[in-house]
Design a protein around this motif. Structure first.
Motif, PDB file in Angstrom:
ATOM      1  N   LEU A   1      -9.225  14.521 -11.043  1.00  0.00           N
ATOM      2  CA  LEU A   1      -8.298  13.713 -10.920  1.00  0.00           C
ATOM      3  C   LEU A   1      -8.579  12.207 -11.654  1.00  0.00           C
ATOM      4  CD1 LEU A   1      -5.582  13.360  -9.534  1.00  0.00           C
ATOM      5  CD2 LEU A   1      -6.906  12.582  -7.509  1.00  0.00           C
ATOM      6  N   THR A   2      -9.984  11.993 -11.650  1.00  0.00           N
ATOM      7  CA  THR A   2     -10.198  10.605 -12.247  1.00  0.00           C
ATOM      8  C   THR A   2      -9.396  10.092 -13.391  1.00  0.00           C
ATOM      9  OG1 THR A   2     -12.508  10.899 -11.189  1.00  0.00           O
ATOM     10  CG2 THR A   2     -12.114   9.014 -12.985  1.00  0.00           C
ATOM     11  N   GLU A   3      -9.248  10.926 -14.423  1.00  0.00           N
ATOM     12  CA  GLU A   3      -8.606  10.518 -15.874  1.00  0.00           C
ATOM     13  C   GLU A   3      -7.018  10.392 -15.526  1.00  0.00           C
ATOM     14  OE1 GLU A   3      -8.390  13.987 -18.716  1.00  0.00           O
ATOM     15  OE2 GLU A   3      -9.761  14.825 -17.438  1.00  0.00           O
ATOM     16  N   HIS A   4      -6.577  11.117 -14.435  1.00  0.00           N
ATOM     17  CA  HIS A   4      -5.001  11.043 -14.317  1.00  0.00           C
ATOM     18  C   HIS A   4      -4.879   9.862 -13.376  1.00  0.00           C
ATOM     19  CE1 HIS A   4      -5.011  14.701 -16.519  1.00  0.00           C
ATOM     20  NE2 HIS A   4      -6.005  15.047 -15.724  1.00  0.00           N
ATOM     21  N   LEU A   5      -5.708   9.215 -12.745  1.00  0.00           N
ATOM     22  CA  LEU A   5      -5.444   7.993 -11.963  1.00  0.00           C
ATOM     23  C   LEU A   5      -5.183   6.638 -12.813  1.00  0.00           C
ATOM     24  CD1 LEU A   5      -7.690   9.195  -9.066  1.00  0.00           C
ATOM     25  CD2 LEU A   5      -5.112   9.206  -9.080  1.00  0.00           C
ATOM     26  N   GLY A   6      -4.715   5.636 -12.074  1.00  0.00           N
ATOM     27  CA  GLY A   6      -4.625   4.575 -12.737  1.00  0.00           C
ATOM     28  C   GLY A   6      -3.255   4.192 -13.071  1.00  0.00           C
ATOM     29  N   GLY A   7      -3.091   2.966 -13.630  1.00  0.00           N
ATOM     30  CA  GLY A   7      -1.673   2.669 -14.188  1.00  0.00           C
ATOM     31  C   GLY A   7      -0.716   2.510 -13.132  1.00  0.00           C
ATOM     32  N   GLU A   8       0.338   1.988 -13.303  1.00  0.00           N
ATOM     33  CA  GLU A   8       1.535   1.923 -12.429  1.00  0.00           C
ATOM     34  C   GLU A   8       2.143   3.103 -11.964  1.00  0.00           C
ATOM     35  OE1 GLU A   8       4.256  -1.458 -12.823  1.00  0.00           O
ATOM     36  OE2 GLU A   8       2.636  -2.691 -13.876  1.00  0.00           O
ATOM     37  N   ASN A   9       2.477   3.172 -10.585  1.00  0.00           N
ATOM     38  CA  ASN A   9       3.230   4.325 -10.128  1.00  0.00           C
ATOM     39  C   ASN A   9       3.935   3.751  -9.041  1.00  0.00           C
ATOM     40  OD1 ASN A   9       4.044   6.664  -8.580  1.00  0.00           O
ATOM     41  ND2 ASN A   9       2.395   7.700  -9.671  1.00  0.00           N
ATOM     42  N   GLU A  10       5.476   3.573  -9.353  1.00  0.00           N
ATOM     43  CA  GLU A  10       6.207   2.945  -8.357  1.00  0.00           C
ATOM     44  C   GLU A  10       6.299   3.557  -6.998  1.00  0.00           C
ATOM     45  OE1 GLU A  10       9.955   1.710  -9.971  1.00  0.00           O
ATOM     46  OE2 GLU A  10       8.873   0.648 -11.773  1.00  0.00           O
ATOM     47  N   ALA A  11       6.512   5.131  -7.165  1.00  0.00           N
ATOM     48  CA  ALA A  11       6.516   5.792  -5.933  1.00  0.00           C
ATOM     49  C   ALA A  11       5.248   5.592  -4.991  1.00  0.00           C
ATOM     50  CB  ALA A  11       6.727   7.037  -6.180  1.00  0.00           C
ATOM     51  N   ALA A  12       4.138   5.689  -5.605  1.00  0.00           N
ATOM     52  CA  ALA A  12       2.789   5.583  -4.946  1.00  0.00           C
ATOM     53  C   ALA A  12       2.643   4.054  -4.263  1.00  0.00           C
ATOM     54  CB  ALA A  12       1.654   5.786  -5.814  1.00  0.00           C
ATOM     55  N   GLU A  13       3.283   3.046  -4.814  1.00  0.00           N
ATOM     56  CA  GLU A  13       3.034   1.660  -4.546  1.00  0.00           C
ATOM     57  C   GLU A  13       4.159   1.692  -3.205  1.00  0.00           C
ATOM     58  OE1 GLU A  13       3.903  -0.864  -7.651  1.00  0.00           O
ATOM     59  OE2 GLU A  13       2.392  -0.152  -8.710  1.00  0.00           O
ATOM     60  N   ARG A  14       5.437   2.249  -3.278  1.00  0.00           N
ATOM     61  CA  ARG A  14       6.337   2.446  -1.961  1.00  0.00           C
ATOM     62  C   ARG A  14       5.651   2.952  -0.873  1.00  0.00           C
ATOM     63  NH1 ARG A  14       9.841   3.055  -6.237  1.00  0.00           N
ATOM     64  NH2 ARG A  14      10.096   5.383  -5.808  1.00  0.00           N
ATOM     65  N   VAL A  15       5.048   4.213  -1.052  1.00  0.00           N
ATOM     66  CA  VAL A  15       4.367   4.922  -0.121  1.00  0.00           C
ATOM     67  C   VAL A  15       3.393   4.257   0.362  1.00  0.00           C
ATOM     68  CG1 VAL A  15       2.716   6.410  -1.146  1.00  0.00           C
ATOM     69  CG2 VAL A  15       3.995   7.223   0.837  1.00  0.00           C
ATOM     70  N   LEU A  16       2.408   3.570  -0.367  1.00  0.00           N
ATOM     71  CA  LEU A  16       1.329   2.644   0.149  1.00  0.00           C
ATOM     72  C   LEU A  16       1.982   1.663   0.844  1.00  0.00           C
ATOM     73  CD1 LEU A  16      -1.615   1.871   0.464  1.00  0.00           C
ATOM     74  CD2 LEU A  16      -1.352   0.801  -1.746  1.00  0.00           C
ATOM     75  N   ALA A  17       3.099   0.948   0.704  1.00  0.00           N
ATOM     76  CA  ALA A  17       3.352  -0.288   1.277  1.00  0.00           C
ATOM     77  C   ALA A  17       4.246   0.232   2.696  1.00  0.00           C
ATOM     78  CB  ALA A  17       4.566  -0.813   0.593  1.00  0.00           C
ATOM     79  N   ARG A  18       4.449   1.344   2.914  1.00  0.00           N
ATOM     80  CA  ARG A  18       5.062   2.000   4.128  1.00  0.00           C
ATOM     81  C   ARG A  18       4.024   2.542   4.968  1.00  0.00           C
ATOM     82  NH1 ARG A  18       9.782   6.287   2.018  1.00  0.00           N
ATOM     83  NH2 ARG A  18       9.105   6.872   4.284  1.00  0.00           N
ATOM     84  N   THR A  19       2.996   2.794   4.228  1.00  0.00           N
ATOM     85  CA  THR A  19       1.913   3.607   5.185  1.00  0.00           C
ATOM     86  C   THR A  19       1.258   2.550   6.235  1.00  0.00           C
ATOM     87  OG1 THR A  19       1.492   4.972   3.573  1.00  0.00           O
ATOM     88  CG2 THR A  19      -0.321   4.760   5.043  1.00  0.00           C
ATOM     89  N   GLY A  20       1.204   2.898   7.665  1.00  0.00           N
ATOM     90  CA  GLY A  20       0.583   2.032   8.674  1.00  0.00           C
ATOM     91  C   GLY A  20      -0.499   2.676   9.261  1.00  0.00           C
ATOM     92  N   ALA A  21      -0.751   4.005   8.878  1.00  0.00           N
ATOM     93  CA  ALA A  21      -1.855   4.710   9.409  1.00  0.00           C
ATOM     94  C   ALA A  21      -1.916   6.072   8.682  1.00  0.00           C
ATOM     95  CB  ALA A  21      -1.704   5.150  10.999  1.00  0.00           C
ATOM     96  N   ILE A  22      -3.117   6.662   8.606  1.00  0.00           N
ATOM     97  CA  ILE A  22      -3.324   7.862   7.716  1.00  0.00           C
ATOM     98  C   ILE A  22      -4.017   8.906   8.945  1.00  0.00           C
ATOM     99  CG2 ILE A  22      -4.972   8.884   6.223  1.00  0.00           C
ATOM    100  CD1 ILE A  22      -4.772   6.343   4.516  1.00  0.00           C
TER     101      ILE A  22
END
Length: 180
Positions: free
Chosen positions: A26-47
């Motif tokens: 997965l390492t080579e495929h992570l990084g960069g901007e991802n708006e959906a990932a940013e939205r889900v992170l902003a919405r996350t209050g617990a894991i």
């Protein structure tokens, strides 16, 4: 209303971890901007996470990006396990990790900790348990351009299960609501 969301990155052939739980692919495929990932992170209050995922491989182990959402998540974590540690951290421990031994207790506690925000489910087994119990609200999958051929599938249910999903309006093609 806060949602219980299963999110993961999978290979194009549907694996979220390689053989033996390997996440190095997965390492080579992570990084960069991802708006959906940013939205889900902003919405996350617990894991809510299973013990295997909690103690498993991290493609960023030993770096400042280690942890959920490339180290960007800083909040409570509830670990669902049949084998809690002998000396678990207290609920007010600085690392924010709690352990629960049954699904309903784990989900309820994660929702309580999340407040008015969402609970993000990490781990295919816990996600499958939440689906089977009718507790999962949404599924958000990211796909990496790689074929692993083996490993941990994003969803498995013995005997097979058809789960109907509907695309969330205005969201990425891989963000769905679970149809009940």
């Amino acid at each position: 209303m806060p949602a219980l969301i299963y999110s993961a990155t999978a290979s194009l052939d549907g694996f979220i971890a390689g053989p033996g739980g390997d996440m190095s692919w997965l390492t080579e495929h992570l990084g960069g901007e991802n708006e959906a990932a940013e939205r889900v992170l902003a919405r996350t209050g617990a894991i809510l996470v299973g013990r295997v995922t909690f103690g498993g491989d991290d493609p960023h182990r030993g770096t400042d990006k280690e942890g959920a959402f490339e180290g960007q998540y800083d909040g409570p974590v509830v670990v669902l396990t049949h084998r809690p540690p002998d000396d678990p951290p207290s609920a007010c421990s600085p690392d924010g990790v709690e352990f629960a031994t049954d699904l309903v207790t784990a989900v309820d506690r994660a929702k309580e900790l999340a407040g008015d925000r969402d609970v993000n489910v990490l781990g295919a087994d816990v996600a499958a348990q939440c689906l089977a119990a009718g507790l999962l609200d949404e599924v958000l999958m990211f796909f990496a351009p790689v074929l692993l051929g083996d490993g941990t599938p994003m969803f498995r249910h013995a005997g097979g299960t058809r789960v109907r999903l509907e695309r969330l309006p205005g969201e990425t093609e891989q963000w769905y609501r679970v149809v009940r």
